[in-house]
Design a protein around this motif. Structure first.
Motif, PDB file in Angstrom:
ATOM      1  N   LEU B 216      42.683  61.969  21.150  1.00  0.00           N
ATOM      2  CA  LEU B 216      43.559  61.202  21.818  1.00  0.00           C
ATOM      3  C   LEU B 216      44.780  60.607  21.333  1.00  0.00           C
ATOM      4  O   LEU B 216      45.761  61.035  21.636  1.00  0.00           O
ATOM      5  CB  LEU B 216      42.956  60.404  23.098  1.00  0.00           C
ATOM      6  CG  LEU B 216      43.898  59.730  23.979  1.00  0.00           C
ATOM      7  CD1 LEU B 216      44.829  60.600  24.826  1.00  0.00           C
ATOM      8  CD2 LEU B 216      43.118  58.741  24.926  1.00  0.00           C
ATOM      9  N   ALA B 217      44.267  59.746  20.470  1.00  0.00           N
ATOM     10  CA  ALA B 217      45.435  58.958  19.487  1.00  0.00           C
ATOM     11  C   ALA B 217      46.515  59.932  18.840  1.00  0.00           C
ATOM     12  O   ALA B 217      47.679  59.739  19.104  1.00  0.00           O
ATOM     13  CB  ALA B 217      44.707  58.066  18.702  1.00  0.00           C
ATOM     14  N   ALA B 258      36.044  56.878  19.124  1.00  0.00           N
ATOM     15  CA  ALA B 258      36.012  57.667  20.269  1.00  0.00           C
ATOM     16  C   ALA B 258      37.509  58.239  20.770  1.00  0.00           C
ATOM     17  O   ALA B 258      37.587  59.456  21.088  1.00  0.00           O
ATOM     18  CB  ALA B 258      35.624  56.974  21.477  1.00  0.00           C
ATOM     19  N   VAL B 259      38.442  57.379  20.401  1.00  0.00           N
ATOM     20  CA  VAL B 259      39.990  58.070  20.806  1.00  0.00           C
ATOM     21  C   VAL B 259      40.742  58.899  19.725  1.00  0.00           C
ATOM     22  O   VAL B 259      41.783  59.202  19.739  1.00  0.00           O
ATOM     23  CB  VAL B 259      40.766  56.684  21.223  1.00  0.00           C
ATOM     24  CG1 VAL B 259      40.134  56.055  22.422  1.00  0.00           C
ATOM     25  CG2 VAL B 259      40.903  55.968  20.067  1.00  0.00           C
ATOM     26  N   SER B 260      40.003  58.772  18.311  1.00  0.00           N
ATOM     27  CA  SER B 260      40.399  59.671  17.243  1.00  0.00           C
ATOM     28  C   SER B 260      39.521  60.941  17.108  1.00  0.00           C
ATOM     29  O   SER B 260      40.202  61.764  16.363  1.00  0.00           O
ATOM     30  CB  SER B 260      40.509  58.918  16.022  1.00  0.00           C
ATOM     31  OG  SER B 260      40.946  57.466  16.214  1.00  0.00           O
ATOM     32  N   GLY B 261      38.356  61.009  17.537  1.00  0.00           N
ATOM     33  CA  GLY B 261      37.690  62.225  17.689  1.00  0.00           C
ATOM     34  C   GLY B 261      38.387  63.281  18.407  1.00  0.00           C
ATOM     35  O   GLY B 261      39.160  63.182  19.072  1.00  0.00           O
ATOM     36  N   GLY B 262      37.822  64.487  17.842  1.00  0.00           N
ATOM     37  CA  GLY B 262      38.382  65.679  18.504  1.00  0.00           C
ATOM     38  C   GLY B 262      37.672  66.293  19.573  1.00  0.00           C
ATOM     39  O   GLY B 262      36.618  65.738  20.130  1.00  0.00           O
ATOM     40  N   ARG B 306      47.133  48.509  23.226  1.00  0.00           N
ATOM     41  CA  ARG B 306      47.188  47.154  23.515  1.00  0.00           C
ATOM     42  C   ARG B 306      45.759  46.879  24.055  1.00  0.00           C
ATOM     43  O   ARG B 306      45.123  47.654  24.690  1.00  0.00           O
ATOM     44  CB  ARG B 306      48.157  46.907  24.417  1.00  0.00           C
ATOM     45  CG  ARG B 306      49.516  46.987  23.908  1.00  0.00           C
ATOM     46  CD  ARG B 306      50.010  45.623  23.252  1.00  0.00           C
ATOM     47  NE  ARG B 306      51.024  45.860  22.386  1.00  0.00           N
ATOM     48  CZ  ARG B 306      52.345  45.863  22.982  1.00  0.00           C
ATOM     49  NH1 ARG B 306      52.574  45.943  24.080  1.00  0.00           N
ATOM     50  NH2 ARG B 306      53.412  45.929  21.992  1.00  0.00           N
ATOM     51  N   ASP B 307      45.055  45.619  23.560  1.00  0.00           N
ATOM     52  CA  ASP B 307      43.748  45.443  24.188  1.00  0.00           C
ATOM     53  C   ASP B 307      43.985  44.599  25.423  1.00  0.00           C
ATOM     54  O   ASP B 307      45.109  44.455  25.861  1.00  0.00           O
ATOM     55  CB  ASP B 307      42.786  44.657  23.136  1.00  0.00           C
ATOM     56  CG  ASP B 307      43.507  43.253  22.576  1.00  0.00           C
ATOM     57  OD1 ASP B 307      44.391  42.743  23.291  1.00  0.00           O
ATOM     58  OD2 ASP B 307      43.158  42.749  21.630  1.00  0.00           O
ATOM     59  N   ALA B 308      42.978  44.008  25.904  1.00  0.00           N
ATOM     60  CA  ALA B 308      43.115  43.313  27.233  1.00  0.00           C
ATOM     61  C   ALA B 308      43.798  42.197  27.316  1.00  0.00           C
ATOM     62  O   ALA B 308      44.461  41.777  28.253  1.00  0.00           O
ATOM     63  CB  ALA B 308      41.611  43.077  27.675  1.00  0.00           C
ATOM     64  N   LYS B 309      44.132  41.543  25.984  1.00  0.00           N
ATOM     65  CA  LYS B 309      44.947  40.440  25.792  1.00  0.00           C
ATOM     66  C   LYS B 309      46.250  40.547  25.564  1.00  0.00           C
ATOM     67  O   LYS B 309      47.043  39.846  25.106  1.00  0.00           O
ATOM     68  CB  LYS B 309      44.345  39.333  24.853  1.00  0.00           C
ATOM     69  CG  LYS B 309      42.840  38.843  25.221  1.00  0.00           C
ATOM     70  CD  LYS B 309      42.139  38.140  24.049  1.00  0.00           C
ATOM     71  CE  LYS B 309      40.642  37.835  24.338  1.00  0.00           C
ATOM     72  NZ  LYS B 309      39.918  37.722  23.245  1.00  0.00           N
ATOM     73  N   GLY B 310      46.667  41.959  25.045  1.00  0.00           N
ATOM     74  CA  GLY B 310      47.874  42.341  25.019  1.00  0.00           C
ATOM     75  C   GLY B 310      48.200  42.511  23.423  1.00  0.00           C
ATOM     76  O   GLY B 310      49.373  42.679  23.072  1.00  0.00           O
ATOM     77  N   ALA B 314      44.395  48.375  15.856  1.00  0.00           N
ATOM     78  CA  ALA B 314      44.692  49.231  14.835  1.00  0.00           C
ATOM     79  C   ALA B 314      43.626  50.371  14.867  1.00  0.00           C
ATOM     80  O   ALA B 314      42.776  50.130  14.776  1.00  0.00           O
ATOM     81  CB  ALA B 314      44.862  48.395  13.426  1.00  0.00           C
ATOM     82  N   LEU B 315      44.438  51.385  14.602  1.00  0.00           N
ATOM     83  CA  LEU B 315      43.701  52.706  14.599  1.00  0.00           C
ATOM     84  C   LEU B 315      43.726  53.365  13.375  1.00  0.00           C
ATOM     85  O   LEU B 315      44.940  53.203  12.637  1.00  0.00           O
ATOM     86  CB  LEU B 315      44.173  53.710  15.741  1.00  0.00           C
ATOM     87  CG  LEU B 315      43.824  53.352  17.266  1.00  0.00           C
ATOM     88  CD1 LEU B 315      44.509  54.428  18.214  1.00  0.00           C
ATOM     89  CD2 LEU B 315      42.357  53.408  17.427  1.00  0.00           C
ATOM     90  N   PRO B 316      42.824  54.210  12.774  1.00  0.00           N
ATOM     91  CA  PRO B 316      42.753  54.684  11.586  1.00  0.00           C
ATOM     92  C   PRO B 316      44.032  55.896  11.521  1.00  0.00           C
ATOM     93  O   PRO B 316      44.360  56.301  12.571  1.00  0.00           O
ATOM     94  CB  PRO B 316      41.503  55.264  11.295  1.00  0.00           C
ATOM     95  CG  PRO B 316      40.833  55.384  12.667  1.00  0.00           C
ATOM     96  CD  PRO B 316      41.488  54.306  13.455  1.00  0.00           C
ATOM     97  N   PRO B 317      44.304  56.268  10.225  1.00  0.00           N
ATOM     98  CA  PRO B 317      45.216  57.439  10.424  1.00  0.00           C
ATOM     99  C   PRO B 317      44.983  58.656  11.208  1.00  0.00           C
ATOM    100  O   PRO B 317      43.627  58.784  11.321  1.00  0.00           O
ATOM    101  CB  PRO B 317      44.979  57.832   8.984  1.00  0.00           C
ATOM    102  CG  PRO B 317      44.686  56.704   8.034  1.00  0.00           C
ATOM    103  CD  PRO B 317      43.730  56.008   8.836  1.00  0.00           C
TER     104      PRO B 317
END
Lengths: 323, 323
Positions: B216-217, B258-262, B306-310, B314-317
Motif C-alpha cells: 500500500l505505501a 503490513a503496509v509495505s508488503g506486497g 500520521r499516527d493517532a496523535k498526529g 517513518a516507513l522503510p524505503p
C-alpha cells in the motif's frame, strides 16, 4: 524513489510506447480504442537456448520476438495495432537491454506496431519473453485456417527452408563456407520477414491461411486437418532461394529437411480458383512473391507430395512438438 | 498426427476457451469483437521460485496468475473480456497440468473471463507464465492512476497486509501456530480476491485508481507521483483483518511491514468529496468493503503517514524492485 526497474522501463521501453493508449507505460494497463473492427490477438513465448541462442545479437532476438507475432497477424489478414511484452531477465544487463530495445524500437516503427505495455520480472532461469500482439480486421473478416475447400489453389509466399538451413549452419549440422550462401540463410533464421504487406491480399482473396512457423509440410497438414481436406503438392514448385537451392543441390541438406524445418514465417494460404488472378495481382502490387504449389483435394488423408514424375515423396514425421 | 503439445492443449485448455472468438484454440489467433467500448489491456509474468513457490498447489498458481490481472482490470474500472496465456514448462507433467487447468477453469468461469488463446513452450528453467488480460471500459472511461486531485478522499478496498504476512509465515520469517490466524493469511497470499465487483463503483466515482500489488505505501507513493500530488494517511484507519491485527499486536510483525508488503490486490483509489457518498453506496451494493484512509493534498512530497496523535510514522524505503 524510482527503482531500477522503473528506470529501465523509462529509459528503454517508454520511447517505443508511442501510442497514446500506452500512457507512457506509467499506468497499470493500456487502452486500445474500440471501433467497428474485430481485434485479432496472437501470443508467442520464446526462451533463451530453446527459441534463440544465447549468442544471438539482442537486436535480432527482439526483432524476431515481435516479427513471429506480426507474421501471425499478417496470415490472418490483420493490420498491426500494437503489442505488449513480458520479459523475465536474470539480471539488469544494461548493454543487452539497450541493444534489445533498439531492435524492438526499429521494428515497432517499421511495422507501425507500438509497444502498449508490459511487465519486467526477475528469473533465475533462461531469459524468457512473451509478446501478445494485436491487429485489426474487418468485422468477421479474420482469415481462419479451417476454411480451405477442395479445388482451392495452395499458395506460399517468399521462399521456404532458408531459416531451417541457417539454423543448421549455426548449429554446425551443415557445413557451408561460402558466405554468399551462409549469410542470407543465417539472416533469415535470425530475422524473419513477416509478410505484413500481403495481409490485404490475404484478407480480400484467401479462403484459409496460416503462417508457416513449424515447417511447410507440418503446417500444411495442420491447415488441411483443420479444414477437413487433403492436398496434392507439386514438390518442384516449392519456392527456394538461390542459397537454399545450392545447399540442397550440393547434397548438404535434403529437400525434406527444407520443407520440414521451422522458422519460415511465410504465409500459406488457399485461394478459390476464381480469386487466383486477383490474389496474384494484389500480391504483386504489395511486392510480395507468391507461388502456387498445389491444390486442395477432398479427403482426410495427409497431404501428398509429388515429384516431377508424379511419384510420391515420403517426408519424415511432420509434427513439431516442444516436448 | 497430433503432437503431445496439441494433445495437451485440447485436453486441458480447450474446455476453458469457451468464447467463440477463441476458435477452440485451433487457429493461430483469437478474435475479440469490436464495439464502442475501449479495450483495457494488462499483462503480468510470474516465475516459479520468484512469484510463487514450487510447493504451491498448481490450482492456486493458476488462479493467482489470472487474478492479479483481473485485479488490474478492476482497478481501471474495466469488465473482464478474456485472456491469453503463455506457459513455459520444463516437462509435460500431466498431473500438474490437470490441476493447473482446473484452477484456471474455475476462475475463468467465476470471473466470466474465458481463455482466448496461448502458447506452450519448453524451458530448461523455472516454470514461467505470462497472462495478458482484456477488459472493456466505456470510451475514454478507463480510470488512470494520474488523475488524483488535492481534496480527494483516499480509499482502499478490503484489508491490507494479509498476503505479505501469509508469505512471511510460509517463509518461516514469522512464526504463528494458531491455524485461525495462519490459514486465512496464507490463503490470501495464495489466492488473491480481485475486486471485480468494485469496478463499476470505481468507473463511476473514482478520480484515480490502481491496484495494490507492491504494498500500500509504495503504491500510494506511485499514484501520488503519477498525479503530481501528495497525501496524508491516517495510519489508524488502515483496514486490517482480525488475523493481521493479532499478528501485529503480538509484535510478530510491524505495522510498517503490513503496509509495505506486497500481494494485497486491493483497489486504491481517490474520490472527489462530492462523489464520496455515492461511491460508498455503490461499494456497499457491490458487497465490497471500502475504507477512507486519508486525503490527497497538494505538493510533491512523499505521502505522510500520521499516527493517532498526529505524529509522523517513518516507513522503510518503499519501492519494490525485482532486481
Amino acid at each position: 524513489m524510482p527503482s531500477g526497474e522503473d528506470d529501465l522501463i523509462a529509459r528503454y521501453f517508454k520511447p517505443i510506447a508511442t501510442d497514446p493508449g500506452a500512457l507512457g507505460l506509467t499506468d497499470d494497463a493500456a487502452i486500445l480504442k474500440g471501433g467497428g473492427d474485430d481485434l485479432v490477438i496472437t501470443t508467442d513465448a520464446i526462451v533463451e537456448g530453446v527459441h534463440f541462442r544465447t549468442s544471438d545479437p539482442p537486436e535480432t532476438v527482439a526483432r524476431k520476438a515481435l516479427r513471429v507475432n506480426l507474421s501471425d497477424l499478417a496470415a490472418k489478414g490483420a493490420t498491426p495495432a500494437g503489442f505488449v511484452l513480458t520479459l523475465a531477465l536474470r539480471e539488469l544487463d544494461e548493454r543487452w537491454l539497450a541493444a534489445f530495445a533498439s531492435g524492438l524500437s526499429d521494428d515497432a516503427i517499421t511495422f507501425d506496431c507500438p509497444l502498449l505495455g508490459g511487465d519486467t520480472v526477475a528469473t533465475p532461469g533462461p531469459l524468457t519473453m512473451s509478446i501478445t500482439a494485436f491487429g485489426r480486421a474487418p468485422r468477421n473478416g479474420m482469415i481462419l485456417r479451417s476454411r480451405a475447400q477442395p479445388g482451392d489453389r495452395i499458395a506460399v509466399s517468399g521462399t521456404i527452408g532458408d531459416a531451417a538451413l541457417g539454423l543448421a549452419i549455426l548449429s554446425g549440422n551443415v557445413t557451408v563456407s561460402d558466405p554468399r550462401i551462409c549469410e542470407p540463410l543465417i539472416e533469415r533464421y535470425r530475422i524473419p520477414q513477416p509478410r505484413v504487406h500481403l495481409a490485404p491480399a490475404v484478407r480480400d482473396h484467401a479462403r484459409a491461411a496460416m503462417d508457416v512457423s513449424d515447417g511447410l509440410a507440418g503446417d500444411l497438414a495442420k491447415l488441411c486437418r483443420a479444414s477437413g481436406v487433403s492436398a496434392i503438392i507439386d514438390a518442384a514448385a516449392v519456392p527456394f532461394s538461390e542459397a537454399a537451392r545450392e545447399v540442397i543441390e550440393q547434397g548438404k541438406a535434403s529437400f525434406a529437411s527444407a520443407v520440414s524445418g521451422g522458422d519460415d514465417y511465410e504465409i500459406l494460404c488457399t485461394v478459390a480458383k476464381g480469386h487466383w488472378d486477383d490474389f496474384a495481382q494484389a500480391a504483386r502490387s504489395a511486392g510480395v512473391a507468391v507461388t502456387s504449389i498445389g491444390e486442395v483435394v477432398a479427403g482426410n488423408a495427409a497431404p501428398k507430395w509429388r515429384d516431377a514424375k508424379g511419384g510420391d515423396i515420403a517426408l519424415p514425421p511432420l509434427s513439431y512438438s516442444h516436448f
